[in-house]
Design a protein around this motif. Structure first.
Motif, mmCIF file in Angstrom:
data_model
loop_
_atom_site.group_PDB
_atom_site.id
_atom_site.type_symbol
_atom_site.label_atom_id
_atom_site.label_comp_id
_atom_site.label_asym_id
_atom_site.label_seq_id
_atom_site.Cartn_x
_atom_site.Cartn_y
_atom_site.Cartn_z
ATOM 1 N N ALA A 245 -11.609 7.436 2.476
ATOM 2 C CA ALA A 245 -11.203 6.118 1.971
ATOM 3 C C ALA A 245 -10.625 6.074 3.349
ATOM 4 C CB ALA A 245 -9.595 6.602 0.997
ATOM 5 N N GLU A 246 -10.281 4.358 3.683
ATOM 6 C CA GLU A 246 -9.935 3.905 4.493
ATOM 7 C C GLU A 246 -8.694 3.732 4.699
ATOM 8 O OE1 GLU A 246 -11.332 3.725 7.609
ATOM 9 O OE2 GLU A 246 -13.748 4.097 6.929
ATOM 10 N N GLY A 247 -7.999 2.670 5.243
ATOM 11 C CA GLY A 247 -6.376 2.268 5.132
ATOM 12 C C GLY A 247 -5.445 2.906 5.935
ATOM 13 N N GLN B 116 -21.257 11.964 -4.799
ATOM 14 C CA GLN B 116 -20.704 10.182 -3.447
ATOM 15 C C GLN B 116 -19.386 9.462 -3.869
ATOM 16 O OE1 GLN B 116 -22.398 7.377 -5.600
ATOM 17 N NE2 GLN B 116 -22.847 6.129 -3.195
ATOM 18 N N ARG C 284 -5.472 1.471 -9.848
ATOM 19 C CA ARG C 284 -6.111 1.499 -8.044
ATOM 20 C C ARG C 284 -4.912 1.232 -6.755
ATOM 21 N NH1 ARG C 284 -11.694 -1.552 -8.951
ATOM 22 N NH2 ARG C 284 -12.156 0.275 -7.182
ATOM 23 N N THR C 285 -5.129 1.534 -6.493
ATOM 24 C CA THR C 285 -3.842 1.163 -5.248
ATOM 25 C C THR C 285 -4.172 1.861 -3.999
ATOM 26 O OG1 THR C 285 -1.721 2.270 -4.594
ATOM 27 C CG2 THR C 285 -2.281 2.632 -6.604
ATOM 28 N N HIS C 286 -4.360 1.599 -2.999
ATOM 29 C CA HIS C 286 -4.289 1.770 -1.382
ATOM 30 C C HIS C 286 -3.672 3.316 -1.098
ATOM 31 C CE1 HIS C 286 -7.887 -0.317 -1.422
ATOM 32 N NE2 HIS C 286 -6.712 -1.648 -1.566
ATOM 33 N N PHE D 281 -7.470 5.300 -4.716
ATOM 34 C CA PHE D 281 -8.684 3.938 -4.531
ATOM 35 C C PHE D 281 -9.544 4.235 -5.994
ATOM 36 C CE2 PHE D 281 -10.335 -0.337 -4.307
ATOM 37 C CZ PHE D 281 -9.858 -1.090 -5.245
ATOM 38 N N HIS D 282 -10.445 4.932 -4.597
ATOM 39 C CA HIS D 282 -11.455 4.468 -5.951
ATOM 40 C C HIS D 282 -11.560 6.087 -6.347
ATOM 41 C CE1 HIS D 282 -13.625 1.970 -3.696
ATOM 42 N NE2 HIS D 282 -13.316 2.825 -2.338
ATOM 43 N N LEU D 283 -10.789 6.917 -6.740
ATOM 44 C CA LEU D 283 -10.906 8.195 -7.719
ATOM 45 C C LEU D 283 -10.769 8.002 -9.222
ATOM 46 C CD1 LEU D 283 -10.133 11.244 -6.752
ATOM 47 C CD2 LEU D 283 -8.433 10.841 -8.077
ATOM 48 N N PRO D 284 -11.688 8.254 -9.814
ATOM 49 C CA PRO D 284 -12.358 7.703 -10.987
ATOM 50 C C PRO D 284 -11.494 7.912 -12.062
ATOM 51 C CG PRO D 284 -13.912 9.575 -9.770
ATOM 52 C CD PRO D 284 -13.159 9.200 -9.456
ATOM 53 N N LYS E 59 -16.171 10.017 -0.610
ATOM 54 C CA LYS E 59 -16.097 7.900 -1.195
ATOM 55 C C LYS E 59 -14.303 8.368 -1.011
ATOM 56 C CE LYS E 59 -17.042 3.589 -2.991
ATOM 57 N NZ LYS E 59 -17.550 3.130 -4.538
ATOM 58 N N GLY F 7 0.741 -1.050 -0.138
ATOM 59 C CA GLY F 7 -0.017 0.538 0.063
ATOM 60 C C GLY F 7 0.758 1.758 0.259
#
Lengths: 333, 124
Positions: A162-164, A154, A119-121, A111-114, A158, A53
């Motif tokens: 973000a979590e982590g 939304q 895709r990495t945390h 990770f969730h950025l469109p 998100k 990560g």
């Protein structure tokens, strides 16, 4: 509703956002200047840390967020930083600030950025929210896009929550009142000196500064013995990623510091600093060559061995040490 | 670093900005990021997942286990995204329990990983 915010692209997210926000309040401080004043340049290598990560195993800049706090503290700009436990509350607060006409910087996860290509945390990307239209926010991402972007509320929620590791918790920052920035010349000298100290390093902590590069070169020599063929390749691959792709890439930070020295030479009227600038630029080139060689090694297109790669790193370490020792002496008179 | 490169990563992505010195003055230049190395990492990562994939195909593990590995989640991270306790997630790694899951829980997992429910139920 959109704030009249000039979007200027930048090499690095954190410095780019700060520079753009100061530009909004009428101060012309370039990205490189913020990077230099915030003492962003460094080298960190912590061998015993697992690379997962966003763990800092190799790093070419200081911890995310530190450039921001250091630079703005030195420039005496009043900033407000806020984190939230409640998601709705965080979004509401953002709306309130936007209606008051204040651009708000945000720390988000990748990770969730469109529009992020990978895709990495990694939870320390910066962007600036400058407006809201219906259900969509208008953001300025200086390091990845040349224009303003739209993102749904939304998605923004998100990524903000973000979590982590290093949870952003909806962290946002904004400049409270119109800052008065006076003479920056004294600050520049002080920050150059501090960067030199950091790069030369202390005796008992070899994980920071140029001595860390020597340590890394030793590790690179023994890669095959330690991790086997495949493990060595993935180790090298992650090293190349840090040099070329993460943030501006390690070499990119060297180029940026060279630009800072060039600007400092003009501001302080010291032509001697110009020579240092070109030397720093050469070191940046050395890093890029090293990354290129590693890339070839990964794809099996070169004859060079792990020992050669280690030698290259030693060369870089020697060049950087010589550079910073000389620069420190220069500053002390 | 386990990086998953999106399929259409560079359709609307400009790359990386570099400050270059062209002999006389400083210029800013956009450079397409070379993702070859990231692809190598991704392929290695996918190869390491081959045993888990086989286990899913033979019916020892649920597809959720594969998705957790491929997007480099762990139980703690997934638990904090979804709000589902870790011991429940551990249970859901078995096909027996995964196939009985309600839609609301599947939605939570899909939202956390960022894929649709149909994608969550099967593997590549």
């Amino acid at each position: 509703m959109i704030i009249d915010f000039e979007h200027r692209s930048a090499a690095h997210c954190e410095t780019g956002v700060i520079s753009n926000m100061l530009h909004f309040y009428g101060h012309q401080l370039s990205e490189a200047m913020i990077f230099g004043i915030g003492e962003g340049l460094t080298f960190i290598y912590i061998p015993f840390m697992p690379f997962k990560g966003n763990a800092i195993k190799f790093s070419f800049r200081t911890v995310p967020g530190s450039i921001f706090t250091r630079a703005l503290k030195k420039l005496d700009v009043k900033v407000n930083i806020k984190q939230f436990n409640n998601k709705e509350e965080g979004m509401k607060e953002l709306d309130n600030l936007l209606t008051a006409g204040i651009p708000v910087g945000n720390v988000v996860g990748l990770f969730h950025l469109p529009y992020s290509p990978v895709r990495t945390h990694f939870n320390a990307h910066n962007l600036c929210v400058v407006g809201k239209e219906g259900d969509e926010y208008i953001i300025s991402d200086p390091c990845w896009h040349t224009t303003l972007l739209n993102i749904s509320s939304q998605d923004l929620m998100k990524v903000r929550f973000a979590e982590g590791t290093f949870k952003p918790k909806g962290k946002m920052y904004w400049i409270e009142e119109k800052p008065l920035i006076g003479d920056v010349r004294g600050i520049i000298l002080k920050s150059i000196e501090n960067t030199c100290k950091k790069m030369i390093g202390t005796l008992f902590v070899p994980h920071f500064g140029t001595r860390a590069i020597v340590m890394l070169s030793k590790r690179v020599r023994n890669l095959k013995k330690r991790y086997g063929d495949k493990g060595a390749m993935s180790y090298l691959a992650s090293l190349v990623q840090v040099i070329e792709e993460v943030g501006t890439g390690g070499a990119g930070y060297r180029y940026m510091y060279a630009l800072f020295l060039h600007e400092a030479a003009e501001l302080l009227n010291q032509p001697k600093l110009e020579e240092y600038s070109s030397e720093m630029y050469r070191i940046g080139d050395l890093w890029r060559q090293f990354a290129l060689e590693c890339g070839r090694k990964i794809k099996n297109r070169t004859q060079s061995t792990y020992n050669d790669l280690g030698d290259k790193l030693l060369e870089i370490a020697a060049a950087e040490r010589k550079f910073f020792v000389a620069l420190k002496k220069e500053k002390q008179g | 670093m386990n990086v998953i490169v999106k399929e259409n990563a560079f359709d609307n992505h400009e790359g990386q900005l570099y400050h270059y010195f062209d002999g006389e003055k400083w210029v800013e230049k956009w450079e397409k990021t070379n993702l070859d190395v990231a692809r190598v990492i991704m392929e290695n990562h996918l190869q390491e997942l081959e045993p888990i994939r086989n286990q899913v195909l033979t019916g020892n593990l649920s597809p959720l286990a594969y998705h957790i590995q491929i997007y480099s989640f762990d139980l703690k991270l997934l638990s904090s995204y979804t709000g589902i306790p870790k011991r429940h997630i551990k249970k859901h790694l078995k096909p027996k329990y995964f196939n009985q899951l309600e839609k609301s829980i599947l939605e939570k997992y899909a939202f956390a990983i960022g894929i649709s429910i149909e994608e969550l139920k099967k593997i590549k």
